[in-house]
Design a protein around this motif. Structure first.
Motif, short mmCIF file in Angstrom:
data_model
loop_
_atom_site.label_atom_id
_atom_site.label_comp_id
_atom_site.label_asym_id
_atom_site.label_seq_id
_atom_site.Cartn_x
_atom_site.Cartn_y
_atom_site.Cartn_z
N LEU B 104 7.19 8.29 -6.36
CA LEU B 104 6.43 7.65 -5.27
C LEU B 104 7.15 6.40 -4.77
O LEU B 104 7.27 6.17 -3.57
CB LEU B 104 5.03 7.29 -5.76
CG LEU B 104 4.06 8.44 -6.00
CD1 LEU B 104 2.74 7.91 -6.56
CD2 LEU B 104 3.81 9.19 -4.70
N LEU B 108 8.75 5.73 -1.10
CA LEU B 108 8.22 4.60 -0.34
C LEU B 108 9.35 3.68 0.12
O LEU B 108 9.36 3.20 1.26
CB LEU B 108 7.22 3.83 -1.21
CG LEU B 108 6.47 2.67 -0.56
CD1 LEU B 108 5.67 3.15 0.63
CD2 LEU B 108 5.54 2.00 -1.56
N MET B 126 1.57 -4.86 1.42
CA MET B 126 0.69 -4.22 0.43
C MET B 126 1.49 -3.83 -0.81
O MET B 126 0.99 -3.93 -1.93
CB MET B 126 0.04 -2.99 1.05
CG MET B 126 -0.84 -2.23 0.09
SD MET B 126 -1.68 -0.87 0.88
CE MET B 126 -0.35 0.28 1.14
N LEU B 128 4.11 -5.39 -1.96
CA LEU B 128 4.58 -6.56 -2.71
C LEU B 128 3.47 -7.24 -3.52
O LEU B 128 3.74 -7.84 -4.55
CB LEU B 128 5.22 -7.58 -1.76
CG LEU B 128 6.58 -7.19 -1.19
CD1 LEU B 128 7.00 -8.13 -0.09
CD2 LEU B 128 7.64 -7.17 -2.30
N ILE B 129 2.21 -7.15 -3.03
CA ILE B 129 1.14 -7.89 -3.70
C ILE B 129 0.99 -7.53 -5.19
O ILE B 129 0.85 -8.44 -6.01
CB ILE B 129 -0.21 -7.72 -2.96
CG1 ILE B 129 -0.07 -8.23 -1.53
CG2 ILE B 129 -1.31 -8.53 -3.66
CD1 ILE B 129 -1.29 -7.96 -0.69
N PRO B 130 1.02 -6.25 -5.56
CA PRO B 130 0.84 -5.95 -6.99
C PRO B 130 1.84 -6.68 -7.90
O PRO B 130 1.56 -6.90 -9.07
CB PRO B 130 1.06 -4.43 -7.08
CG PRO B 130 0.71 -3.93 -5.74
CD PRO B 130 1.13 -5.00 -4.77
N ILE B 163 0.64 3.58 -13.09
CA ILE B 163 1.43 4.04 -11.94
C ILE B 163 1.23 3.07 -10.78
O ILE B 163 2.19 2.63 -10.15
CB ILE B 163 1.01 5.46 -11.53
CG1 ILE B 163 1.42 6.46 -12.63
CG2 ILE B 163 1.65 5.86 -10.20
CD1 ILE B 163 0.85 7.85 -12.42
N THR B 164 -0.04 2.70 -10.53
CA THR B 164 -0.35 1.82 -9.40
C THR B 164 0.48 0.54 -9.45
O THR B 164 0.99 0.08 -8.44
CB THR B 164 -1.84 1.47 -9.41
OG1 THR B 164 -2.59 2.68 -9.51
CG2 THR B 164 -2.24 0.71 -8.17
N PHE B 165 0.58 -0.04 -10.67
CA PHE B 165 1.27 -1.32 -10.74
C PHE B 165 2.75 -1.18 -11.10
O PHE B 165 3.42 -2.16 -11.40
CB PHE B 165 0.52 -2.26 -11.71
CG PHE B 165 -0.76 -2.72 -11.10
CD1 PHE B 165 -0.79 -3.84 -10.28
CD2 PHE B 165 -1.94 -2.00 -11.27
CE1 PHE B 165 -1.96 -4.25 -9.67
CE2 PHE B 165 -3.12 -2.40 -10.68
CZ PHE B 165 -3.13 -3.53 -9.87
N ILE B 167 4.71 1.22 -9.08
CA ILE B 167 5.35 1.69 -7.85
C ILE B 167 6.19 0.59 -7.21
O ILE B 167 7.34 0.79 -6.83
CB ILE B 167 4.28 2.20 -6.86
CG1 ILE B 167 3.65 3.50 -7.39
CG2 ILE B 167 4.88 2.44 -5.48
CD1 ILE B 167 2.53 4.02 -6.53
N SER B 168 5.61 -0.63 -7.14
CA SER B 168 6.28 -1.71 -6.43
C SER B 168 7.63 -2.08 -7.05
O SER B 168 8.59 -2.37 -6.33
CB SER B 168 5.39 -2.95 -6.39
OG SER B 168 4.10 -2.58 -5.98
#
Lengths: 283, 296
Positions: B104, B108, B126, B128-130, B163-165, B167-168
């Motif tokens: 992902l 991205l 969006m 970069l925030i994590p 995974i959510t945190f 990706i960045s």
């Protein structure tokens, strides 16, 4: 297919994931922070702004202030230790430069919990330091290190120091060393050269490092949990308690929202300066 | 002959000594207190870690005295069915997180660099925030998402949160490489009749591999070590290792923790060593032509 269309397609899954699992949960947290709990402890959506009054209640406000105070002290300590270390590596590292940078990073490969735990083992009443002190006959009943603010701040400093050293090192490394020589040639003392040349040239790195240390330190609860006690609890401990002991999700969500709102300024500042640095690097 | 060359050498030697002395004087000012501070810093950082590793091989239960060498705490760890399950859970979480987040995040990154439409600046912020959100905020928001949707907490919820945190991190690393890639090679491939997908697979991906691999391994290490996010999203059992460590530390210090800590250090070190070594090994296979501007 045009390149733009194709690229927009590749952007989609990641962006959708972040919207659904990052932005939506932020929204849910904000909504729950105005909610109430039923008799079973389930969080219900409602209009109950009193959760926020409670955040600033005399019972909890000191915890918020303490968190900011501890985090600020951590930033100061990190700067005090980190700047000279970064300076030494950048200026005098010579061919050991990369080895020293690796040595700065290496401890951060050890789990943060384990590193804090190591300090509890060292500082506890039956720990290594007290053992040595007793063997030397300096004390008989042990010195209390744990459960003090300094133990918590020390743990935070130990935990996040690399975030301060690395940006400062990067700034010092980028700086042209002949600037320092020029200062010397103009008969500035070491201190004057530092104050008027080196410090301003590396100030952006200092700011970046300070924010990078401050953000995780304010929200930390591990250091206060393991090295401190109820008198040294931080907002992270308070939040954690709402979700695991008190089962008051709306109040926990309100605390989280306040923390996030307070930190927003620092995040925006950091993201903007990071974006500017990236743009400069690209140019 | 020899005498003459000897007299010739001596002044040049002397000059070299003088130069070295001058250099030493210039490199200052190397204040002694800086050296002392550096040594103290290294001692302070490494002593606790050394103690954990050292005492993991201690025969006795004491954390003050070394009572001889033994691997009993390691056999304790591997003999404990629950702890073993925790280890496998941690490895499973880190592996799945690594694969999904890397795919992902890399896609991205490609989209952000090449799409340049109205939405990409918003997506960029969006993304970069994590990276700057404190872990506890991440944990609370993830927990609230799952509980409010009525999703049972389990290994799966931990993986979703990880995974959510992650990706960045992947996006930032891969994007850095992508920006440095030579676009003319891509255009040449398209001119020669390659489709978009073929160009991506045969031209862009080979140049990106080192960054993608490094990002994946970093994600693995971060996920394997993560405590706060796992703590908020874990179910009853099996719990990942750091969560198990946390609960046992709260109930007192046991030497088994030293063994677990040393083993986790070993896993992290191997992952990072792989991350450093693999791109180099792969780089030797002759993709250098495609790697682009910065390699030239």
């Amino acid at each position: 297919m045009s390149e733009r269309r194709f690229a927009s397609l590749t952007l989609l899954p990641g962006a959708a994931w972040l919207v659904l699992l990052f932005l939506v949960p932020l929204g849910i947290t904000l909504a729950i922070s105005f909610g109430v709990t039923d008799e079973l402890g389930n969080a219900l959506y409602a209009w109950h702004p009193e959760n926020y009054d409670r955040v600033f209640d005399p019972l909890f406000a000191p915890v918020l202030l303490r968190s900011v105070g501890y985090a600020a002290a951590t930033v100061a300590l990190c700067l005090l230790i980190g700047y000279p270390v970064a300076y030494y590596i950048a200026r005098f590292g010579g061919r050991y430069k990369y080895l020293l940078v690796a040595l700065v990073v290496l401890p951060f490969l050890v789990n943060y919990l384990i590193r804090v735990y190591a300090w509890t083992a060292i500082l506890s009443d039956e720990g290594l330091v007290n053992g040595v002190l007793e063997d030397l006959g300096l004390t008989s009943d042990g010195v209390r290190f744990l459960n003090t603010p300094w133990a918590v701040i020390g743990g935070l400093t130990y935990g996040y120091l690399a975030f301060m050293i690395l940006p400062i090192y990067a700034a010092l490394d980028r700086m042209n060393p002949s600037l320092i020589e020029a200062g010397k040639d103009l008969y500035a003392t070491g201190w004057q050269t530092f104050r008027h040349v080196t410090w301003p040239a590396t100030f952006q790195g200092v700011l970046a490092g300070s924010v990078l240390v401050f953000l995780p330190a304010v929200g930390d609860f591990v250091s206060a949990q393991l090295l401190g006690g109820p008198d040294t609890y931080m907002v992270g401990n308070l939040i954690q308690q709402q979700f695991f002991d008190a089962n008051n999700f709306p109040f926990g969500a309100a605390l989280t929202t306040v923390l996030m709102a307070f930190l927003l300024i620092f995040m925006v500042f950091y993201l903007r300066s990071a974006g500017r640095a990236a743009a400069e690097a690209r140019a | 002959m020899t005498g003459a060359s000897g007299t010739l050498e001596r002044p040049s030697l002397r000059r070299r000594y003088a130069a070295r002395r001058a250099e030493r004087r210039r490199s200052f000012d190397r204040p002694r207190f800086l050296r002392v501070l550096m040594a103290g810093f290294l001692l302070w950082t490494f002593a606790p870690i050394a103690i954990v590793v050292l005492f993991s091989f201690n025969a006795g239960k004491s954390l003050q005295n070394l009572d001889g060498f033994s691997t009993r705490w390691y056999s304790d760890f591997f003999g404990d069915e629950q702890l073993r399950q925790s280890l496998f859970a941690s490895l499973e979480i880190a592996l799945v997180t690594m694969v999904v987040a890397t795919v992902l995040g890399s896609l991205l990154a490609y989209g952000l660099v090449r799409a340049r439409n109205r939405l990409s600046p918003v997506t960029n912020v969006m993304m970069l925030i994590p990276l700057v959100v404190p872990e506890i905020v991440a944990g609370v928001t993830a927990l609230l998402l799952f509980t409010q949707l009525g999703i049972q907490l389990s290994v799966t919820t931990i993986i979703l949160a990880h995974i959510t945190f992650s990706i960045s991190y992947v996006t930032v690393i891969v994007r850095g490489r992508l920006v440095a890639l030579n676009r003319e090679v891509e255009e040449a491939a398209m001119d020669l009749g390659a489709t978009r997908l073929q160009t991506l697979r045969l031209v862009v991906l080979p140049g990106l591999w080192p960054a993608i691999l490094a990002a994946g391994l970093l994600t693995f290490a971060l996920s394997f070590d993560d405590f706060v996010l796992s703590f908020f999203t874990t179910g009853e059992s099996p719990q990942p290792l750091p969560v198990r460590i946390y609960s046992s530390i709260r109930f007192g210090v046991t030497p088994t923790i030293n063994a677990i800590g040393s083993l986790m250090l070993l896993v992290s070190l191997s992952t990072i060593a792989l991350a450093l070594a693999l791109p180099r090994l792969l780089g030797r296979r002759g993709h250098t032509v495609l790697i682009g501007r910065d390699a030239m």
